[in-house]
Design a protein around this motif. Structure first.
Motif, PDB file in Angstrom:
ATOM      1  N   ILE A 243       0.898  -1.292  -0.038  1.00  0.00           N
ATOM      2  CA  ILE A 243       0.126   0.113  -0.071  1.00  0.00           C
ATOM      3  C   ILE A 243       1.012   1.405  -0.075  1.00  0.00           C
TER       4      ILE A 243
ATOM      5  N   PRO B 133      -3.201   3.347   4.495  1.00  0.00           N
ATOM      6  CA  PRO B 133      -2.322   3.858   3.074  1.00  0.00           C
ATOM      7  C   PRO B 133      -1.684   5.212   3.537  1.00  0.00           C
TER       8      PRO B 133
ATOM      9  N   ILE C  66      -1.674   6.762  -3.203  1.00  0.00           N
ATOM     10  CA  ILE C  66      -2.028   5.228  -3.450  1.00  0.00           C
ATOM     11  C   ILE C  66      -0.990   5.026  -4.657  1.00  0.00           C
TER      12      ILE C  66
ATOM     13  N   ASP D 289      -7.756  -2.374  -0.754  1.00  0.00           N
ATOM     14  CA  ASP D 289      -7.565  -2.202   0.721  1.00  0.00           C
ATOM     15  C   ASP D 289      -8.846  -1.204   1.296  1.00  0.00           C
TER      16      ASP D 289
ATOM     17  N   ARG E 222      -8.855   2.390   2.255  1.00  0.00           N
ATOM     18  CA  ARG E 222      -8.675   3.507   1.445  1.00  0.00           C
ATOM     19  C   ARG E 222      -9.604   4.276   1.791  1.00  0.00           C
ATOM     20  N   ASP E 223      -9.341   5.508   1.795  1.00  0.00           N
ATOM     21  CA  ASP E 223     -10.390   6.792   2.062  1.00  0.00           C
ATOM     22  C   ASP E 223     -11.598   6.892   1.073  1.00  0.00           C
ATOM     23  N   ASP E 224     -11.128   6.354  -0.081  1.00  0.00           N
ATOM     24  CA  ASP E 224     -12.090   6.241  -1.268  1.00  0.00           C
ATOM     25  C   ASP E 224     -13.031   4.853  -1.461  1.00  0.00           C
ATOM     26  N   CYS E 225     -12.755   4.095  -0.647  1.00  0.00           N
ATOM     27  CA  CYS E 225     -13.170   2.619  -0.681  1.00  0.00           C
ATOM     28  C   CYS E 225     -14.469   2.572   0.371  1.00  0.00           C
TER      29      CYS E 225
END
Length: 568
Positions: free
Chosen positions: A144, A168, A172, A180, A183-186
Protein backbone atom coordinates in the motif's frame (compact mmCIF):
# COMPACT_ATOMS: atom_id res chain seq x y z
CA UNK A 1 -4.30 -3.29 37.22
CA UNK A 2 -7.23 -0.94 36.58
CA UNK A 3 -10.58 -2.68 36.90
CA UNK A 4 -13.17 -1.11 34.60
CA UNK A 5 -16.71 -2.42 34.92
CA UNK A 6 -18.70 -1.86 31.75
CA UNK A 7 -21.98 0.06 32.14
CA UNK A 8 -25.05 -2.11 32.64
CA UNK A 9 -26.94 -2.51 29.36
CA UNK A 10 -30.51 -1.30 28.90
CA UNK A 11 -32.61 -3.57 31.16
CA UNK A 12 -35.64 -3.43 28.83
CA UNK A 13 -33.53 -4.78 25.97
CA UNK A 14 -32.02 -7.44 28.24
CA UNK A 15 -35.37 -8.79 29.44
CA UNK A 16 -36.82 -8.77 25.92
CA UNK A 17 -33.83 -10.66 24.52
CA UNK A 18 -33.82 -13.08 27.46
CA UNK A 19 -37.45 -13.95 26.71
CA UNK A 20 -36.92 -14.19 22.93
CA UNK A 21 -33.96 -16.59 23.29
CA UNK A 22 -35.04 -18.41 26.46
CA UNK A 23 -31.67 -17.69 28.07
CA UNK A 24 -30.82 -16.28 31.53
CA UNK A 25 -30.70 -12.51 31.84
CA UNK A 26 -26.95 -12.53 32.53
CA UNK A 27 -26.40 -14.16 29.13
CA UNK A 28 -28.79 -11.70 27.45
CA UNK A 29 -26.91 -8.81 29.08
CA UNK A 30 -23.61 -10.02 27.57
CA UNK A 31 -25.26 -10.15 24.15
CA UNK A 32 -26.75 -6.66 24.42
CA UNK A 33 -23.30 -5.35 25.37
CA UNK A 34 -22.10 -6.79 22.06
CA UNK A 35 -24.82 -4.96 20.13
CA UNK A 36 -27.16 -7.96 19.82
CA UNK A 37 -30.72 -7.02 20.69
CA UNK A 38 -33.06 -9.39 18.83
CA UNK A 39 -33.52 -12.99 17.77
CA UNK A 40 -32.17 -12.55 14.22
CA UNK A 41 -29.01 -10.78 15.41
CA UNK A 42 -28.46 -13.52 17.99
CA UNK A 43 -28.90 -16.19 15.34
CA UNK A 44 -26.26 -14.49 13.16
CA UNK A 45 -23.96 -14.25 16.18
CA UNK A 46 -24.27 -17.84 17.37
CA UNK A 47 -24.46 -19.37 13.88
CA UNK A 48 -22.33 -17.14 11.61
CA UNK A 49 -23.34 -17.76 8.01
CA UNK A 50 -21.14 -17.49 4.92
CA UNK A 51 -24.24 -16.14 3.13
CA UNK A 52 -23.75 -12.94 5.17
CA UNK A 53 -20.35 -12.19 3.62
CA UNK A 54 -20.33 -8.94 1.67
CA UNK A 55 -20.24 -8.81 -2.11
CA UNK A 56 -16.49 -8.75 -2.92
CA UNK A 57 -17.10 -6.32 -5.79
CA UNK A 58 -17.93 -3.63 -3.23
CA UNK A 59 -14.16 -3.29 -2.71
CA UNK A 60 -12.82 -0.45 -4.82
CA UNK A 61 -10.89 -1.71 -7.90
CA UNK A 62 -12.14 -5.28 -7.48
CA UNK A 63 -13.70 -5.37 -10.96
CA UNK A 64 -10.43 -4.11 -12.48
CA UNK A 65 -8.40 -6.69 -10.53
CA UNK A 66 -10.60 -9.60 -11.64
CA UNK A 67 -10.52 -8.49 -15.27
CA UNK A 68 -6.72 -8.22 -15.23
CA UNK A 69 -6.29 -11.68 -13.64
CA UNK A 70 -8.74 -13.26 -16.08
CA UNK A 71 -6.73 -11.74 -18.95
CA UNK A 72 -3.50 -13.16 -17.50
CA UNK A 73 -5.05 -16.62 -17.20
CA UNK A 74 -6.55 -16.52 -20.70
CA UNK A 75 -3.31 -15.36 -22.32
CA UNK A 76 -1.08 -17.74 -20.28
CA UNK A 77 0.87 -14.91 -18.68
CA UNK A 78 3.23 -15.73 -15.83
CA UNK A 79 1.85 -14.54 -12.47
CA UNK A 80 3.89 -13.93 -9.32
CA UNK A 81 2.11 -14.14 -5.97
CA UNK A 82 4.10 -11.95 -3.57
CA UNK A 83 3.58 -11.71 0.18
CA UNK A 84 5.15 -10.74 3.47
CA UNK A 85 7.05 -13.28 5.61
CA UNK A 86 4.73 -13.31 8.64
CA UNK A 87 1.63 -15.47 9.19
CA UNK A 88 -0.75 -13.10 7.39
CA UNK A 89 1.60 -12.83 4.41
CA UNK A 90 2.51 -16.51 4.04
CA UNK A 91 -1.08 -17.71 4.45
CA UNK A 92 -2.12 -15.12 1.84
CA UNK A 93 0.47 -16.40 -0.62
CA UNK A 94 -0.54 -20.02 0.04
CA UNK A 95 -4.21 -19.13 -0.48
CA UNK A 96 -3.79 -17.10 -3.67
CA UNK A 97 -1.21 -19.34 -5.33
CA UNK A 98 -3.07 -22.59 -4.65
CA UNK A 99 -6.33 -21.05 -5.92
CA UNK A 100 -4.75 -19.66 -9.10
CA UNK A 101 -3.05 -22.98 -9.81
CA UNK A 102 -6.53 -24.46 -10.27
CA UNK A 103 -6.90 -22.00 -13.18
CA UNK A 104 -3.40 -21.86 -14.71
CA UNK A 105 -0.03 -23.59 -14.21
CA UNK A 106 1.87 -20.30 -14.73
CA UNK A 107 2.00 -19.26 -11.08
CA UNK A 108 5.12 -18.63 -8.98
CA UNK A 109 5.43 -17.42 -5.39
CA UNK A 110 7.80 -14.96 -3.76
CA UNK A 111 8.44 -14.16 -0.11
CA UNK A 112 11.08 -11.46 0.54
CA UNK A 113 14.02 -12.35 2.74
CA UNK A 114 13.56 -10.65 6.11
CA UNK A 115 17.28 -9.87 6.38
CA UNK A 116 18.27 -9.17 2.80
CA UNK A 117 15.15 -7.36 1.53
CA UNK A 118 13.17 -6.38 4.60
CA UNK A 119 9.42 -5.88 4.83
CA UNK A 120 7.12 -5.40 1.86
CA UNK A 121 7.63 -5.14 -1.88
CA UNK A 122 11.33 -5.14 -2.83
CA UNK A 123 13.27 -4.12 -5.92
CA UNK A 124 14.87 -7.57 -5.83
CA UNK A 125 11.42 -9.19 -6.07
CA UNK A 126 10.49 -7.00 -9.03
CA UNK A 127 13.77 -7.84 -10.75
CA UNK A 128 13.03 -11.52 -10.17
CA UNK A 129 9.68 -11.06 -11.92
CA UNK A 130 11.15 -9.13 -14.86
CA UNK A 131 13.99 -11.64 -15.30
CA UNK A 132 11.54 -14.55 -15.40
CA UNK A 133 9.10 -13.10 -17.93
CA UNK A 134 6.46 -12.43 -15.27
CA UNK A 135 4.04 -9.70 -16.29
CA UNK A 136 1.69 -9.59 -13.28
CA UNK A 137 2.50 -9.44 -9.56
CA UNK A 138 -0.28 -9.90 -7.01
CA UNK A 139 1.04 -8.45 -3.73
CA UNK A 140 -0.68 -9.57 -0.53
CA UNK A 141 -0.46 -8.08 2.99
CA UNK A 142 1.91 -5.41 1.66
CA UNK A 143 2.28 -2.83 -1.11
CA UNK A 144 0.00 0.00 0.00
CA UNK A 145 3.02 2.31 0.42
CA UNK A 146 5.14 0.89 -2.43
CA UNK A 147 4.85 4.01 -4.62
CA UNK A 148 8.39 3.88 -6.03
CA UNK A 149 8.48 0.08 -6.32
CA UNK A 150 5.26 -0.06 -8.35
CA UNK A 151 6.56 2.71 -10.63
CA UNK A 152 9.83 0.76 -11.06
CA UNK A 153 7.85 -2.38 -11.99
CA UNK A 154 5.81 -0.42 -14.52
CA UNK A 155 9.03 0.66 -16.25
CA UNK A 156 9.96 -3.00 -16.54
CA UNK A 157 6.60 -3.99 -18.00
CA UNK A 158 5.31 -5.65 -14.82
CA UNK A 159 1.75 -4.90 -13.64
CA UNK A 160 0.76 -4.84 -9.98
CA UNK A 161 -2.42 -5.78 -8.14
CA UNK A 162 -2.16 -4.88 -4.44
CA UNK A 163 -4.21 -6.62 -1.74
CA UNK A 164 -3.42 -4.90 1.54
CA UNK A 165 -5.11 -3.94 4.79
CA UNK A 166 -2.57 -1.51 6.25
CA UNK A 167 -3.26 2.19 6.42
CA UNK A 168 -2.39 3.98 3.18
CA UNK A 169 -0.07 6.97 3.04
CA UNK A 170 -1.02 10.23 1.36
CA UNK A 171 -0.58 8.66 -2.08
CA UNK A 172 -1.92 5.37 -3.46
CA UNK A 173 0.51 3.36 -5.66
CA UNK A 174 -0.15 3.60 -9.41
CA UNK A 175 -1.03 -0.09 -9.71
CA UNK A 176 -3.61 -1.75 -11.98
CA UNK A 177 -5.75 -2.27 -8.86
CA UNK A 178 -5.31 -1.47 -5.17
CA UNK A 179 -7.64 -3.47 -2.93
CA UNK A 180 -7.55 -2.06 0.59
CA UNK A 181 -10.70 -1.47 2.66
CA UNK A 182 -8.84 1.26 4.58
CA UNK A 183 -8.56 3.45 1.47
CA UNK A 184 -10.44 6.69 2.07
CA UNK A 185 -12.19 6.28 -1.28
CA UNK A 186 -13.25 2.67 -0.64
CA UNK A 187 -16.83 2.21 0.57
CA UNK A 188 -16.51 -1.47 1.48
CA UNK A 189 -18.80 -2.07 4.51
CA UNK A 190 -16.19 -3.89 6.63
CA UNK A 191 -12.83 -2.20 7.19
CA UNK A 192 -11.04 -4.69 9.45
CA UNK A 193 -10.05 -7.54 7.11
CA UNK A 194 -6.52 -8.92 7.45
CA UNK A 195 -4.28 -9.30 4.39
CA UNK A 196 -5.37 -12.90 3.84
CA UNK A 197 -8.97 -11.74 4.20
CA UNK A 198 -8.51 -9.24 1.36
CA UNK A 199 -6.89 -12.03 -0.68
CA UNK A 200 -9.90 -14.22 0.06
CA UNK A 201 -12.27 -11.50 -1.21
CA UNK A 202 -10.29 -11.48 -4.46
CA UNK A 203 -10.59 -15.24 -5.00
CA UNK A 204 -14.27 -14.99 -3.99
CA UNK A 205 -14.77 -12.40 -6.75
CA UNK A 206 -12.88 -14.46 -9.36
CA UNK A 207 -14.88 -17.54 -8.34
CA UNK A 208 -18.21 -15.69 -8.53
CA UNK A 209 -17.33 -14.23 -11.91
CA UNK A 210 -16.88 -17.74 -13.30
CA UNK A 211 -20.21 -18.95 -11.85
CA UNK A 212 -18.90 -20.58 -8.66
CA UNK A 213 -20.35 -20.45 -5.14
CA UNK A 214 -18.82 -19.84 -1.72
CA UNK A 215 -18.85 -23.60 -1.10
CA UNK A 216 -16.07 -23.95 -3.69
CA UNK A 217 -13.78 -21.98 -1.37
CA UNK A 218 -14.34 -23.70 1.99
CA UNK A 219 -10.96 -25.43 1.79
CA UNK A 220 -9.16 -22.08 1.93
CA UNK A 221 -10.81 -20.89 5.13
CA UNK A 222 -8.33 -22.64 7.44
CA UNK A 223 -5.70 -20.24 6.08
CA UNK A 224 -7.94 -17.21 6.55
CA UNK A 225 -8.87 -18.16 10.14
CA UNK A 226 -5.20 -18.59 11.03
CA UNK A 227 -4.32 -15.16 9.61
CA UNK A 228 -7.25 -13.50 11.42
CA UNK A 229 -6.15 -14.96 14.75
CA UNK A 230 -2.43 -14.29 14.27
CA UNK A 231 -2.83 -10.71 13.04
CA UNK A 232 -5.07 -9.81 16.00
CA UNK A 233 -7.67 -8.06 13.86
CA UNK A 234 -11.15 -7.51 15.34
CA UNK A 235 -13.21 -10.70 15.74
CA UNK A 236 -16.32 -9.00 14.42
CA UNK A 237 -18.33 -8.90 11.19
CA UNK A 238 -16.77 -10.79 8.29
CA UNK A 239 -13.70 -11.73 10.32
CA UNK A 240 -15.84 -13.63 12.81
CA UNK A 241 -17.75 -15.42 10.03
CA UNK A 242 -14.53 -16.43 8.27
CA UNK A 243 -12.81 -17.46 11.51
CA UNK A 244 -15.83 -19.50 12.67
CA UNK A 245 -15.96 -21.54 9.48
CA UNK A 246 -12.18 -21.65 9.15
CA UNK A 247 -11.88 -23.20 12.61
CA UNK A 248 -14.39 -25.83 11.55
CA UNK A 249 -12.16 -26.71 8.58
CA UNK A 250 -9.05 -26.81 10.81
CA UNK A 251 -10.81 -29.26 13.14
CA UNK A 252 -12.50 -31.45 10.53
CA UNK A 253 -10.61 -31.27 7.22
CA UNK A 254 -7.37 -29.27 7.60
CA UNK A 255 -4.81 -28.98 4.80
CA UNK A 256 -1.90 -31.38 5.14
CA UNK A 257 0.43 -28.72 6.58
CA UNK A 258 -1.94 -27.92 9.44
CA UNK A 259 -2.69 -31.60 9.96
CA UNK A 260 1.04 -32.31 10.34
CA UNK A 261 1.47 -29.52 12.93
CA UNK A 262 -1.62 -30.60 14.90
CA UNK A 263 -0.40 -34.22 14.91
CA UNK A 264 2.94 -33.10 16.32
CA UNK A 265 1.40 -31.21 19.23
CA UNK A 266 -1.23 -33.91 19.86
CA UNK A 267 -4.13 -31.52 20.22
CA UNK A 268 -7.62 -32.74 19.36
CA UNK A 269 -9.90 -29.72 18.98
CA UNK A 270 -8.37 -26.30 18.38
CA UNK A 271 -9.86 -22.99 19.45
CA UNK A 272 -8.78 -19.66 17.95
CA UNK A 273 -6.47 -19.30 20.98
CA UNK A 274 -4.81 -22.60 20.06
CA UNK A 275 -4.40 -21.36 16.49
CA UNK A 276 -2.71 -18.20 17.79
CA UNK A 277 -0.40 -20.00 20.22
CA UNK A 278 0.22 -23.33 18.47
CA UNK A 279 -0.08 -22.98 14.69
CA UNK A 280 0.81 -19.29 14.18
CA UNK A 281 4.18 -19.28 16.00
CA UNK A 282 5.36 -22.27 13.97
CA UNK A 283 4.41 -20.65 10.66
CA UNK A 284 6.02 -17.41 11.81
CA UNK A 285 9.18 -19.20 12.91
CA UNK A 286 10.11 -20.01 9.29
CA UNK A 287 10.33 -16.34 8.30
CA UNK A 288 11.92 -15.37 11.60
CA UNK A 289 14.71 -17.96 11.70
CA UNK A 290 15.19 -19.12 8.10
CA UNK A 291 12.92 -18.00 5.25
CA UNK A 292 9.16 -17.53 4.80
CA UNK A 293 9.28 -19.83 1.75
CA UNK A 294 9.38 -22.77 4.15
CA UNK A 295 5.98 -21.77 5.52
CA UNK A 296 4.43 -21.44 2.05
CA UNK A 297 5.86 -24.83 1.07
CA UNK A 298 4.30 -26.44 4.15
CA UNK A 299 0.93 -24.72 3.66
CA UNK A 300 0.61 -25.71 0.01
CA UNK A 301 1.88 -29.32 0.32
CA UNK A 302 -0.71 -32.01 -0.43
CA UNK A 303 1.39 -35.10 0.36
CA UNK A 304 1.11 -36.07 4.04
CA UNK A 305 4.61 -37.55 4.26
CA UNK A 306 6.24 -34.44 2.82
CA UNK A 307 4.04 -32.22 5.00
CA UNK A 308 5.20 -34.14 8.09
CA UNK A 309 8.83 -33.64 7.03
CA UNK A 310 8.33 -29.88 6.48
CA UNK A 311 6.44 -29.56 9.78
CA UNK A 312 9.36 -31.16 11.60
CA UNK A 313 11.77 -28.68 10.01
CA UNK A 314 9.54 -25.81 11.09
CA UNK A 315 9.35 -27.26 14.61
CA UNK A 316 13.16 -26.94 14.73
CA UNK A 317 12.93 -23.31 13.59
CA UNK A 318 10.36 -22.70 16.34
CA UNK A 319 12.63 -24.19 19.00
CA UNK A 320 15.47 -21.92 17.82
CA UNK A 321 13.07 -18.97 17.87
CA UNK A 322 12.08 -19.65 21.48
CA UNK A 323 15.71 -19.81 22.59
CA UNK A 324 16.60 -16.54 20.80
CA UNK A 325 13.48 -14.85 22.16
CA UNK A 326 14.34 -15.87 25.76
CA UNK A 327 17.99 -14.75 25.65
CA UNK A 328 17.29 -11.41 23.91
CA UNK A 329 14.43 -10.60 26.30
CA UNK A 330 16.79 -11.19 29.25
CA UNK A 331 19.43 -8.91 27.66
CA UNK A 332 16.85 -6.22 26.94
CA UNK A 333 15.53 -6.30 30.53
CA UNK A 334 19.09 -5.89 31.84
CA UNK A 335 19.63 -2.95 29.48
CA UNK A 336 16.46 -1.26 30.72
CA UNK A 337 17.39 -1.80 34.38
CA UNK A 338 20.93 -0.48 33.77
CA UNK A 339 19.60 2.66 32.09
CA UNK A 340 17.23 3.28 35.01
CA UNK A 341 14.87 5.36 32.86
CA UNK A 342 12.16 5.16 35.49
CA UNK A 343 10.28 8.30 34.47
CA UNK A 344 10.18 7.52 30.75
CA UNK A 345 6.84 6.94 29.08
CA UNK A 346 8.47 4.69 26.44
CA UNK A 347 10.85 1.75 26.27
CA UNK A 348 13.45 1.93 23.48
CA UNK A 349 16.32 -0.59 23.43
CA UNK A 350 18.98 -1.48 20.88
CA UNK A 351 21.74 -4.02 20.33
CA UNK A 352 23.38 -4.59 16.98
CA UNK A 353 23.54 -8.38 17.34
CA UNK A 354 19.93 -9.08 18.32
CA UNK A 355 18.16 -11.44 15.93
CA UNK A 356 15.90 -9.41 13.66
CA UNK A 357 13.43 -12.28 13.43
CA UNK A 358 12.43 -12.12 17.10
CA UNK A 359 12.56 -8.41 18.01
CA UNK A 360 8.78 -8.16 17.54
CA UNK A 361 8.21 -10.90 20.12
CA UNK A 362 10.71 -9.27 22.48
CA UNK A 363 8.91 -5.92 22.07
CA UNK A 364 5.65 -7.62 23.07
CA UNK A 365 7.27 -9.16 26.16
CA UNK A 366 8.77 -5.81 27.23
CA UNK A 367 5.39 -4.14 26.77
CA UNK A 368 3.82 -6.78 29.02
CA UNK A 369 6.54 -6.17 31.64
CA UNK A 370 6.71 -2.36 31.71
CA UNK A 371 3.44 -1.47 29.97
CA UNK A 372 4.79 1.39 27.87
CA UNK A 373 4.93 1.92 24.07
CA UNK A 374 8.03 -0.09 23.16
CA UNK A 375 10.60 -0.25 20.38
CA UNK A 376 13.28 -2.92 20.00
CA UNK A 377 16.07 -2.08 17.53
CA UNK A 378 18.75 -4.19 15.90
CA UNK A 379 21.29 -3.71 13.11
CA UNK A 380 20.03 -4.57 9.63
CA UNK A 381 22.70 -4.06 7.00
CA UNK A 382 23.73 -0.42 7.08
CA UNK A 383 20.56 0.63 8.90
CA UNK A 384 18.74 -0.04 12.14
CA UNK A 385 15.44 -1.89 12.09
CA UNK A 386 12.86 -1.91 14.86
CA UNK A 387 9.60 -3.52 15.88
CA UNK A 388 7.12 -1.36 17.77
CA UNK A 389 4.39 -2.48 20.15
CA UNK A 390 1.92 -0.34 22.03
CA UNK A 391 -0.36 -0.39 25.05
CA UNK A 392 -4.12 -0.57 24.79
CA UNK A 393 -5.63 2.74 23.72
CA UNK A 394 -2.44 4.35 22.35
CA UNK A 395 -1.79 4.63 18.60
CA UNK A 396 1.91 3.91 18.09
CA UNK A 397 1.54 4.35 14.31
CA UNK A 398 0.52 7.97 14.81
CA UNK A 399 3.42 8.49 17.22
CA UNK A 400 5.88 7.16 14.63
CA UNK A 401 4.32 9.38 11.99
CA UNK A 402 5.05 12.36 14.24
CA UNK A 403 8.73 11.28 14.33
CA UNK A 404 8.95 10.61 10.59
CA UNK A 405 11.72 13.16 9.96
CA UNK A 406 14.10 10.74 11.72
CA UNK A 407 12.73 7.60 10.01
CA UNK A 408 13.58 6.13 6.61
CA UNK A 409 10.55 3.85 6.32
CA UNK A 410 7.70 2.68 8.56
CA UNK A 411 4.35 0.95 8.38
CA UNK A 412 1.87 -1.02 10.45
CA UNK A 413 -1.14 -0.66 12.71
CA UNK A 414 -2.31 1.15 15.81
CA UNK A 415 -0.69 -1.38 18.15
CA UNK A 416 2.16 -2.87 16.10
CA UNK A 417 4.51 -1.37 13.54
CA UNK A 418 7.95 -1.71 12.00
CA UNK A 419 10.49 0.88 10.92
CA UNK A 420 14.02 1.45 9.67
CA UNK A 421 16.32 4.41 10.20
CA UNK A 422 19.97 5.41 9.82
CA UNK A 423 22.18 4.71 12.83
CA UNK A 424 23.15 8.39 13.08
CA UNK A 425 19.47 9.25 13.63
CA UNK A 426 18.86 6.73 16.44
CA UNK A 427 19.43 9.01 19.45
CA UNK A 428 17.45 11.89 17.94
CA UNK A 429 14.61 9.54 17.08
CA UNK A 430 14.63 8.02 20.57
CA UNK A 431 14.37 11.46 22.18
CA UNK A 432 11.64 12.58 19.77
CA UNK A 433 9.62 9.38 20.29
CA UNK A 434 9.76 9.84 24.08
CA UNK A 435 8.71 13.50 23.68
CA UNK A 436 5.77 12.69 21.36
CA UNK A 437 4.47 9.87 23.56
CA UNK A 438 4.91 11.90 26.79
CA UNK A 439 2.92 14.79 25.34
CA UNK A 440 0.10 12.72 23.84
CA UNK A 441 -0.50 9.66 26.02
CA UNK A 442 -3.17 9.60 28.70
CA UNK A 443 -1.31 8.60 31.92
CA UNK A 444 -4.02 6.05 32.73
CA UNK A 445 -3.06 4.04 29.65
CA UNK A 446 0.28 3.23 31.30
CA UNK A 447 -1.53 1.03 33.83
CA UNK A 448 -2.95 -2.25 32.41
CA UNK A 449 -6.73 -2.28 32.29
CA UNK A 450 -9.11 -5.18 32.78
CA UNK A 451 -12.48 -4.61 31.16
CA UNK A 452 -15.16 -6.44 33.15
CA UNK A 453 -18.42 -7.36 31.45
CA UNK A 454 -20.47 -7.79 34.61
CA UNK A 455 -20.65 -8.89 38.22
CA UNK A 456 -21.60 -12.53 38.67
CA UNK A 457 -22.65 -14.72 41.58
CA UNK A 458 -20.63 -17.92 41.88
CA UNK A 459 -23.93 -19.81 42.07
CA UNK A 460 -24.66 -18.75 38.47
CA UNK A 461 -21.60 -20.61 37.15
CA UNK A 462 -23.22 -23.84 35.98
CA UNK A 463 -22.41 -26.29 33.16
CA UNK A 464 -25.41 -24.92 31.21
CA UNK A 465 -24.21 -21.33 31.64
CA UNK A 466 -20.74 -22.30 30.42
CA UNK A 467 -22.13 -24.24 27.41
CA UNK A 468 -23.83 -21.04 26.22
CA UNK A 469 -20.72 -18.94 26.91
CA UNK A 470 -18.62 -21.26 24.75
CA UNK A 471 -20.88 -20.44 21.82
CA UNK A 472 -19.73 -16.81 21.98
CA UNK A 473 -16.50 -18.05 20.36
CA UNK A 474 -14.39 -17.42 18.36
CA UNK A 475 -13.01 -14.75 20.66
CA UNK A 476 -10.77 -11.83 19.80
CA UNK A 477 -10.72 -8.01 19.80
CA UNK A 478 -14.29 -6.73 19.65
CA UNK A 479 -15.59 -10.04 20.97
CA UNK A 480 -13.36 -10.86 23.90
CA UNK A 481 -13.85 -13.82 26.21
CA UNK A 482 -16.47 -12.67 28.78
CA UNK A 483 -14.80 -11.39 31.95
CA UNK A 484 -16.61 -11.34 35.29
CA UNK A 485 -16.14 -9.91 38.77
CA UNK A 486 -17.29 -11.49 41.99
CA UNK A 487 -16.91 -9.63 45.30
CA UNK A 488 -16.41 -10.98 48.80
CA UNK A 489 -15.23 -14.50 48.13
CA UNK A 490 -12.80 -16.56 50.15
CA UNK A 491 -10.61 -19.57 49.68
CA UNK A 492 -11.87 -22.87 51.13
CA UNK A 493 -8.55 -23.35 52.86
CA UNK A 494 -6.68 -25.36 50.26
CA UNK A 495 -5.14 -22.43 48.36
CA UNK A 496 -1.44 -22.55 47.55
CA UNK A 497 1.25 -21.22 45.25
CA UNK A 498 2.30 -23.56 42.46
CA UNK A 499 4.70 -23.68 39.53
CA UNK A 500 8.29 -22.61 39.16
CA UNK A 501 9.24 -20.09 41.89
CA UNK A 502 5.64 -20.39 43.17
CA UNK A 503 4.63 -17.92 40.46
CA UNK A 504 1.02 -19.10 40.14
CA UNK A 505 -1.91 -19.18 42.55
CA UNK A 506 -4.26 -22.15 42.88
CA UNK A 507 -7.46 -21.74 44.89
CA UNK A 508 -10.95 -23.06 45.45
CA UNK A 509 -13.26 -20.12 46.07
CA UNK A 510 -16.68 -19.84 47.68
CA UNK A 511 -19.00 -17.01 48.75
CA UNK A 512 -18.01 -15.58 52.13
CA UNK A 513 -21.45 -16.26 53.63
CA UNK A 514 -21.27 -20.07 53.57
CA UNK A 515 -20.57 -21.91 56.85
CA UNK A 516 -16.90 -22.54 57.71
CA UNK A 517 -17.59 -26.26 57.73
CA UNK A 518 -18.59 -26.18 54.03
CA UNK A 519 -15.45 -26.85 52.03
CA UNK A 520 -17.12 -26.83 48.62
CA UNK A 521 -15.77 -24.30 46.15
CA UNK A 522 -15.05 -23.74 42.50
CA UNK A 523 -11.46 -24.23 41.37
CA UNK A 524 -9.48 -21.16 40.32
CA UNK A 525 -6.03 -20.67 38.83
CA UNK A 526 -4.21 -17.35 38.70
CA UNK A 527 -1.17 -17.38 36.44
CA UNK A 528 1.58 -15.04 37.70
CA UNK A 529 -0.57 -14.12 40.69
CA UNK A 530 1.53 -16.03 43.25
CA UNK A 531 2.59 -12.73 44.79
CA UNK A 532 -1.05 -12.20 45.91
CA UNK A 533 -1.25 -15.43 47.89
CA UNK A 534 -1.19 -13.57 51.22
CA UNK A 535 -4.50 -11.87 50.37
CA UNK A 536 -6.24 -15.27 50.28
CA UNK A 537 -5.03 -16.85 53.52
CA UNK A 538 -6.79 -17.19 56.90
CA UNK A 539 -10.22 -17.09 55.29
CA UNK A 540 -9.85 -13.41 54.35
CA UNK A 541 -12.41 -12.11 51.87
CA UNK A 542 -11.30 -10.67 48.54
CA UNK A 543 -12.65 -9.67 45.13
CA UNK A 544 -11.78 -11.53 41.93
CA UNK A 545 -11.83 -10.84 38.20
CA UNK A 546 -11.86 -13.91 35.96
CA UNK A 547 -13.03 -15.72 32.88
CA UNK A 548 -14.55 -19.21 33.01
CA UNK A 549 -12.76 -22.18 31.55
CA UNK A 550 -12.64 -25.97 31.76
CA UNK A 551 -9.97 -27.93 33.58
CA UNK A 552 -9.20 -31.52 32.62
CA UNK A 553 -7.40 -33.69 35.17
CA UNK A 554 -7.11 -37.48 35.09
CA UNK A 555 -9.94 -37.69 32.58
CA UNK A 556 -12.29 -35.55 34.68
CA UNK A 557 -13.50 -32.22 33.29
CA UNK A 558 -14.65 -29.47 35.66
CA UNK A 559 -15.35 -25.76 35.44
CA UNK A 560 -12.52 -23.50 36.57
CA UNK A 561 -12.08 -19.78 37.05
CA UNK A 562 -9.13 -18.31 35.21
CA UNK A 563 -8.17 -15.43 37.50
CA UNK A 564 -6.99 -12.21 35.90
CA UNK A 565 -6.53 -10.32 39.16
CA UNK A 566 -7.67 -10.22 42.79
CA UNK A 567 -7.80 -7.49 45.42
CA UNK A 568 -8.53 -7.29 49.11
Amino acid sequence: MRWTLKPKPDYTKVTALSAALSVPENIAALLVQRGITNYDEAKSFFRPSLSELHNPFLLKDMDVAVTRIEKAIKESENILVYGDYDVDGTTSVALMSSFLKTKTPNVATYIPDRYDEGYGVSYKGIDFAADNDITLIIALDCGIKAIDKVAYAKEKGVDFIICDHHRPGKQIPDAIAVLDPKRDDCNYPYKELCGCGVGFKLIQAINEQSGGTINDLLGYLDLVATAIGADIVPMTGENRILAYHGLHIINTAPRMGFYAIIKQVKKETLTITDVVFIIAPRINAAGRMKHGNHAVTLLTETDINLAAKYAQEIETFNKDRREADKSITEEALLQINDNSEKDCKTTVVYHESWHKGVIGIVASRLTETYYRPTLVFTKSGEKLAASARSVKGFDVYNALEACSKHIEQFGGHKYAAGLTLLEKDYENFKAEFEKVVSETIDERLLTPEINIDSELDLADITPKFFRILKQFAPFGPGNMHPTFMTKNVRDTGYGKCVGQDNAHLKLAVQPNNVPKSDKRGIGAIGFNLGNKCELTTDRKTFDIVYSIDENEWNGNVSLQLKLKDLNA
